[in-house]
Scaffold this motif. Sequence first.
Motif, PDB file in Angstrom:
ATOM      1  N   ILE A   4       3.602  -4.026 -11.148  1.00 51.47           N
ATOM      2  CA  ILE A   4       3.659  -3.571  -9.756  1.00 51.47           C
ATOM      3  C   ILE A   4       4.597  -4.459  -8.950  1.00 51.47           C
ATOM      4  CG2 ILE A   4       2.301  -3.264  -7.654  1.00 51.47           C
ATOM      5  CD1 ILE A   4      -0.079  -2.526  -9.472  1.00 51.47           C
ATOM      6  N   GLN A   5       4.565  -5.756  -9.233  1.00 57.14           N
ATOM      7  CA  GLN A   5       5.472  -6.675  -8.542  1.00 57.14           C
ATOM      8  C   GLN A   5       6.924  -6.286  -8.786  1.00 57.14           C
ATOM      9  OE1 GLN A   5       4.585  -9.993  -6.757  1.00 57.14           O
ATOM     10  NE2 GLN A   5       6.517  -9.189  -5.975  1.00 57.14           N
ATOM     11  N   THR A   6       7.241  -5.974 -10.021  1.00 53.73           N
ATOM     12  CA  THR A   6       8.619  -5.625 -10.373  1.00 53.73           C
ATOM     13  C   THR A   6       9.073  -4.367  -9.647  1.00 53.73           C
ATOM     14  OG1 THR A   6       8.408  -6.647 -12.563  1.00 53.73           O
ATOM     15  CG2 THR A   6      10.146  -5.004 -12.281  1.00 53.73           C
ATOM     16  N   SER A   7       8.245  -3.331  -9.649  1.00 56.67           N
ATOM     17  CA  SER A   7       8.639  -2.087  -8.982  1.00 56.67           C
ATOM     18  C   SER A   7       8.660  -2.254  -7.466  1.00 56.67           C
ATOM     19  CB  SER A   7       7.697  -0.946  -9.379  1.00 56.67           C
ATOM     20  OG  SER A   7       6.355  -1.240  -9.025  1.00 56.67           O
ATOM     21  N   VAL A  45       0.842  -1.201   0.000  1.00 57.13           N
ATOM     22  CA  VAL A  45       0.000   0.000   0.000  1.00 57.13           C
ATOM     23  C   VAL A  45       0.878   1.252   0.000  1.00 57.13           C
ATOM     24  CG1 VAL A  45      -1.675   1.339   1.343  1.00 57.13           C
ATOM     25  CG2 VAL A  45      -1.973  -1.137   1.061  1.00 57.13           C
ATOM     26  N   ASP A  46       1.887   1.256   0.840  1.00 60.90           N
ATOM     27  CA  ASP A  46       2.826   2.385   0.889  1.00 60.90           C
ATOM     28  C   ASP A  46       3.456   2.608  -0.496  1.00 60.90           C
ATOM     29  OD1 ASP A  46       4.368   4.421   1.833  1.00 60.90           O
ATOM     30  OD2 ASP A  46       5.452   3.236   3.314  1.00 60.90           O
ATOM     31  N   HIS A  47       3.826   1.519  -1.133  1.00 64.36           N
ATOM     32  CA  HIS A  47       4.443   1.607  -2.467  1.00 64.36           C
ATOM     33  C   HIS A  47       3.458   2.148  -3.496  1.00 64.36           C
ATOM     34  CE1 HIS A  47       6.802   0.582  -5.967  1.00 64.36           C
ATOM     35  NE2 HIS A  47       5.861  -0.234  -6.405  1.00 64.36           N
ATOM     36  N   LEU A  48       2.225   1.689  -3.446  1.00 66.15           N
ATOM     37  CA  LEU A  48       1.216   2.161  -4.402  1.00 66.15           C
ATOM     38  C   LEU A  48       0.975   3.656  -4.256  1.00 66.15           C
ATOM     39  CD1 LEU A  48      -1.378  -0.757  -4.194  1.00 66.15           C
ATOM     40  CD2 LEU A  48       0.246  -0.308  -6.035  1.00 66.15           C
ATOM     41  N   ILE A  49       0.921   4.128  -3.010  1.00 69.27           N
ATOM     42  CA  ILE A  49       0.699   5.559  -2.790  1.00 69.27           C
ATOM     43  C   ILE A  49       1.893   6.366  -3.283  1.00 69.27           C
ATOM     44  CG2 ILE A  49       0.462   7.320  -1.000  1.00 69.27           C
ATOM     45  CD1 ILE A  49      -1.231   5.319   0.579  1.00 69.27           C
ATOM     46  N   ASP A  50       3.096   5.907  -2.953  1.00 70.96           N
ATOM     47  CA  ASP A  50       4.298   6.633  -3.382  1.00 70.96           C
ATOM     48  C   ASP A  50       4.443   6.644  -4.901  1.00 70.96           C
ATOM     49  OD1 ASP A  50       4.956   7.239  -0.815  1.00 70.96           O
ATOM     50  OD2 ASP A  50       6.607   5.804  -0.642  1.00 70.96           O
ATOM     51  N   THR A  51       4.047   5.553  -5.523  1.00 71.45           N
ATOM     52  CA  THR A  51       4.265   5.421  -6.969  1.00 71.45           C
ATOM     53  C   THR A  51       3.167   6.097  -7.790  1.00 71.45           C
ATOM     54  OG1 THR A  51       5.371   3.304  -6.571  1.00 71.45           O
ATOM     55  CG2 THR A  51       4.685   3.777  -8.836  1.00 71.45           C
ATOM     56  N   TYR A  52       1.929   5.921  -7.357  1.00 70.27           N
ATOM     57  CA  TYR A  52       0.804   6.369  -8.185  1.00 70.27           C
ATOM     58  C   TYR A  52      -0.007   7.504  -7.559  1.00 70.27           C
ATOM     59  CZ  TYR A  52       1.880   1.914 -10.427  1.00 70.27           C
ATOM     60  OH  TYR A  52       2.525   0.872 -11.055  1.00 70.27           O
ATOM     61  N   GLY A  53       0.212   7.768  -6.283  1.00 68.86           N
ATOM     62  CA  GLY A  53      -0.533   8.823  -5.617  1.00 68.86           C
ATOM     63  C   GLY A  53      -1.753   8.289  -4.880  1.00 68.86           C
ATOM     64  N   GLU A  54      -2.135   8.994  -3.819  1.00 62.41           N
ATOM     65  CA  GLU A  54      -3.254   8.520  -3.001  1.00 62.41           C
ATOM     66  C   GLU A  54      -4.584   8.528  -3.752  1.00 62.41           C
ATOM     67  OE1 GLU A  54      -4.262   8.424   1.692  1.00 62.41           O
ATOM     68  OE2 GLU A  54      -2.712   9.730   0.908  1.00 62.41           O
ATOM     69  N   PRO A  55      -4.873   9.523  -4.593  1.00 61.95           N
ATOM     70  CA  PRO A  55      -6.134   9.455  -5.347  1.00 61.95           C
ATOM     71  C   PRO A  55      -6.255   8.192  -6.198  1.00 61.95           C
ATOM     72  CG  PRO A  55      -5.255  11.677  -5.426  1.00 61.95           C
ATOM     73  CD  PRO A  55      -4.198  10.818  -4.794  1.00 61.95           C
ATOM     74  N   ALA A  56      -5.133   7.694  -6.699  1.00 61.35           N
ATOM     75  CA  ALA A  56      -5.178   6.450  -7.477  1.00 61.35           C
ATOM     76  C   ALA A  56      -5.587   5.279  -6.588  1.00 61.35           C
ATOM     77  CB  ALA A  56      -3.825   6.183  -8.120  1.00 61.35           C
ATOM     78  N   LEU A  57      -5.146   5.296  -5.326  1.00 58.21           N
ATOM     79  CA  LEU A  57      -5.562   4.236  -4.402  1.00 58.21           C
ATOM     80  C   LEU A  57      -7.064   4.304  -4.159  1.00 58.21           C
ATOM     81  CD1 LEU A  57      -4.398   1.912  -2.649  1.00 58.21           C
ATOM     82  CD2 LEU A  57      -4.349   3.529  -0.749  1.00 58.21           C
ATOM     83  N   TRP A  58      -7.609   5.507  -4.068  1.00 56.72           N
ATOM     84  CA  TRP A  58      -9.059   5.634  -3.915  1.00 56.72           C
ATOM     85  C   TRP A  58      -9.761   5.070  -5.154  1.00 56.72           C
ATOM     86  CZ3 TRP A  58      -8.568  11.597  -2.837  1.00 56.72           C
ATOM     87  CH2 TRP A  58      -7.827  11.791  -1.666  1.00 56.72           C
ATOM     88  N   SER A  67      -7.394  -0.247 -14.119  1.00 59.60           N
ATOM     89  CA  SER A  67      -8.251   0.938 -14.086  1.00 59.60           C
ATOM     90  C   SER A  67      -7.660   2.032 -13.212  1.00 59.60           C
ATOM     91  CB  SER A  67      -9.636   0.552 -13.580  1.00 59.60           C
ATOM     92  OG  SER A  67     -10.450   1.697 -13.394  1.00 59.60           O
ATOM     93  N   ALA A  68      -7.125   1.643 -12.052  1.00 59.41           N
ATOM     94  CA  ALA A  68      -6.650   2.639 -11.086  1.00 59.41           C
ATOM     95  C   ALA A  68      -5.245   3.145 -11.409  1.00 59.41           C
ATOM     96  CB  ALA A  68      -6.674   2.049  -9.680  1.00 59.41           C
ATOM     97  N   PHE A  69      -4.368   2.257 -11.853  1.00 61.27           N
ATOM     98  CA  PHE A  69      -2.953   2.601 -11.998  1.00 61.27           C
ATOM     99  C   PHE A  69      -2.434   2.503 -13.436  1.00 61.27           C
ATOM    100  CE2 PHE A  69      -3.058   0.365  -7.700  1.00 61.27           C
ATOM    101  CZ  PHE A  69      -3.275   1.537  -6.985  1.00 61.27           C
ATOM    102  N   ASN A  70      -3.284   1.964 -14.319  1.00 58.46           N
ATOM    103  CA  ASN A  70      -2.824   1.682 -15.681  1.00 58.46           C
ATOM    104  C   ASN A  70      -1.572   0.800 -15.641  1.00 58.46           C
ATOM    105  OD1 ASN A  70      -2.938   1.763 -18.482  1.00 58.46           O
ATOM    106  ND2 ASN A  70      -1.574   3.543 -18.605  1.00 58.46           N
ATOM    107  N   ALA A  71      -1.620  -0.192 -14.787  1.00 52.89           N
ATOM    108  CA  ALA A  71      -0.476  -1.096 -14.601  1.00 52.89           C
ATOM    109  C   ALA A  71      -0.994  -2.493 -14.337  1.00 52.89           C
ATOM    110  CB  ALA A  71       0.392  -0.629 -13.432  1.00 52.89           C
ATOM    111  N   ARG A 126      11.835  -1.785  -4.872  1.00 52.61           N
ATOM    112  CA  ARG A 126      11.746  -0.933  -3.679  1.00 52.61           C
ATOM    113  C   ARG A 126      12.231  -1.679  -2.448  1.00 52.61           C
ATOM    114  NH1 ARG A 126       7.363   3.164  -1.731  1.00 52.61           N
ATOM    115  NH2 ARG A 126       7.732   3.203   0.514  1.00 52.61           N
ATOM    116  N   LEU A 127      11.835  -2.937  -2.305  1.00 54.72           N
ATOM    117  CA  LEU A 127      12.273  -3.711  -1.148  1.00 54.72           C
ATOM    118  C   LEU A 127      13.786  -3.874  -1.142  1.00 54.72           C
ATOM    119  CD1 LEU A 127       9.592  -6.550  -0.859  1.00 54.72           C
ATOM    120  CD2 LEU A 127       9.723  -4.402   0.418  1.00 54.72           C
ATOM    121  N   VAL A 128      14.356  -4.136  -2.312  1.00 52.11           N
ATOM    122  CA  VAL A 128      15.812  -4.270  -2.394  1.00 52.11           C
ATOM    123  C   VAL A 128      16.478  -2.987  -1.902  1.00 52.11           C
ATOM    124  CG1 VAL A 128      17.760  -4.467  -3.985  1.00 52.11           C
ATOM    125  CG2 VAL A 128      15.795  -6.002  -4.221  1.00 52.11           C
TER     126      VAL A 128
END
Length: 849
Positions: free
Chosen positions: A610-613, A570-583, A601-605, A617-619
């Motif tokens: 998402i797994q790759t990015s 979730v933290d990664h999704l917000i940082d990468t795509y923005g909080e409105p995209a999470l909504w 629909s939300a991230f165009n991904a 990030r974890l690395v």
Amino acid sequence: MADQRVQERPTARVLTRRRLLAVCAALLVAVTTSSSGQTPAVDSSPAAARAFNLGQFDQVETLLRSATDERSIVLRARGAIARGRHTEAEKLLTGTVSSAPAGDAALELGQLYLYLGRREEGTRLLQAVLTRGSRNSPADLMRLGLAARALGRFKDANAFLRGASTLAPEDPAINTAWGELFLEKYNRADAVRSFQVALKADPSYVPARIGLAQATLEENPPAAKSAAAGVLEVNPNYVPAHLLIAELALDDRQRDDARASIRKALDVNPSSLEARSLDAAIAFLEARTSDFEAAVAGVLKLNPVYGDVYRVTGDHAARNYRFDEAAALTRRALDLDEASTRAYADLGMHLLRTGDEAGARRALETAFKADPYDVVTFNLLAMLDTVDKFETIRDGDLIVRLHPDEAGVMREHVVPLARQALETLSKQYRFKPTGPILIEMFPKHDDFAVRTIGLPGFIGALGACFGRVVTLDSPRARPPGQFSWAATLWHEMAHVITLQMSNNRLPRWLSEGMSQFEERRARPAWGRESEVPFARALDAGKLLKLRDLNEGFSDPRLISLVYHQASLVVDHLIDTYGEPALWRLLRAYGEGLDTDAALQSAFNATIDQIQTSFDARLVRDYAALRRALKTPEIPDDPTVEQLKAIAADNPDSFGVEMTLAQALYQAGNAAAAIEALERASRLVPAATGGASPNALIAQIAIKQGDTARAIRALEAVVKVESADVESARKLAMLVAPLGEAARTAAAYGLVAELDPFDVQAQAVVGRHALRQHDAARALRAFRAALAAGPPDKAVAHLDLAEAHLLAGQLGDAKRETLAALEIAPSFERAQDFLLKLIAEQPAGAGGAP
């Protein structure tokens, strides 16, 4: 564990007719017994019995085609039923029943009629079995037990099966039948014992193997799945095993896998009502309305009163958190079958989860009147009796219910925190949830467990959310220091937002991940306990892929890590795509999109992108921590000098610094030990428990009389161990003598939050609030202190009186002052305060209001 705030998934499964038929087969498979009830003799058709147990139904037919005895005919009929050939089975059985109206054929035909909705005919046959059947042998008693159970006479069924087991205590078929009865009534402990006895006698006995998997399912779903897969290796045509795997796949939202298992079951038995009902449930969950109605029609063509097609669909709607729909579906089940006690019991559970406790009680009482042996129904009614005595506090769209022994204290904490969480999260998500929102807090964990899943236990769970209903343990439900009730409440309030925002359709990994994320966002100290175990799992390659995260919530070995991993996603999704995209993602799920479509629909991904990015990030983010957790080889009984040399060669090793610190302290060099621990703390600041460098620094510093260093260490401890009330108490006691009022109040404030029943902490917080002219906080603290049972009630009443005066509540202030004086008439401070109140009282205002 503190991070296991389980969002409840109602996964209890009800015994199906198909499994009951499998148990009935044991009348033929294993033994017959002499009229004296002694050692069973070998069955006359062992090859056919073995073939049936292996699902080789054509082989059974070949072996028994020319046989005319009742047992052989019944076994042929069961083979036909197992393949959905009901007309063929009826024809085989009918002739035999006319000559043996109380035998195995009558039992089998009666059960078949009930299965097909021909209740009058089925009941008549089964009543004849009960009234006219022999009671001489274990097989006779088992037959009577199965007939009684099919008729809903569970007490009689238990007595007959107990009698059969007494005569043949190691018989696998009898013990399996008894275990199935226990399982149907949610008596899992006795069910497990019965299945284990059966398997000890015959490890290959398929009904017992699947029964044991069902009985232990809640504790370990992966093990249950493995057991079912093992059954299918023995008997690939065993429909209950296929359906168990399908249900587990549905719980993990692996619907394609579930469909595949259901298809395998229907390939064996195209007329399986259970398999068809699961197929209907999937169609409902996927909003394929026409397919759902067609599936229902197909079921009702086989059995016009099979309300379970709606009840099972409602059960799966509930497992997907769609409780309003679950209740509506279960009512449709009752429209078809108004005598279904299981449907009434399910309806009661669903209504509890919507907050309709009055409606739930009515449904549960109806179920209990018909079936007083259902453990879950009994537990829920007893729980409602307890909750009826709770105190109810209303605050706008919040309804908080607290045990009367705790309400005086906890209302001062739960209500404002719940309000703060709701307002904060609503603002962050730009979403106002539908109320009222019911919060119930339980001082006994088993009461919370029963309110949540109907059974005691549920040990890993601290709280649950159903969308408009939140349940959780109170601080007294567990020993101090085990968890933070405040973090749990915030976690569950986040579920209120995300569940409602997604129309209760988001997958569990996302729901739990967002709640864990919101904990940390609210307070950085919350939710950090898993940092080090997560880093170790990452280093060992034990993390699940994003596609498989839901499965981790069913695995007790992984669940803590999966909670943390989901929050990082979730933290990664917000940082990468923005909080409105999470909504947008939440709303996409709410529109019925599956995960792949929702992510697009939300991230165009895609999920793979998402797994790759996320992996990258974890690395990056965990590189230093992973490096610090690697420990080089250390010789046995190393000297201090050896350890210093190893530390010099491995300056990034947490383990080396901790080992060196221990050696230095044992050598009497406390200062150097603290220096090593400080280096360890910088390497792994999130270390907790016995591996916490700061906890060890505090211990050493206290022994050395270095109060300032001990305080700094304890302040670091409570920043990463949010539930460590004992460290918080030590910190408060060390800070208090320094005369720093704000620092002291902050330290005691943490104690008061973790243990709201700590009178001293509440009093310190209240007095500081008075000095800060914060009347609201002072009132909350002093009311809690008084309700907690202070050693000096006169002082507690007077403290509260001062807070009331600060708030301008003269009448309340006078009342509390008089209460103090009633306890201690010579209490000078109270006497002086009363004179002050009289002086401030407006002219003409008489006594206390």
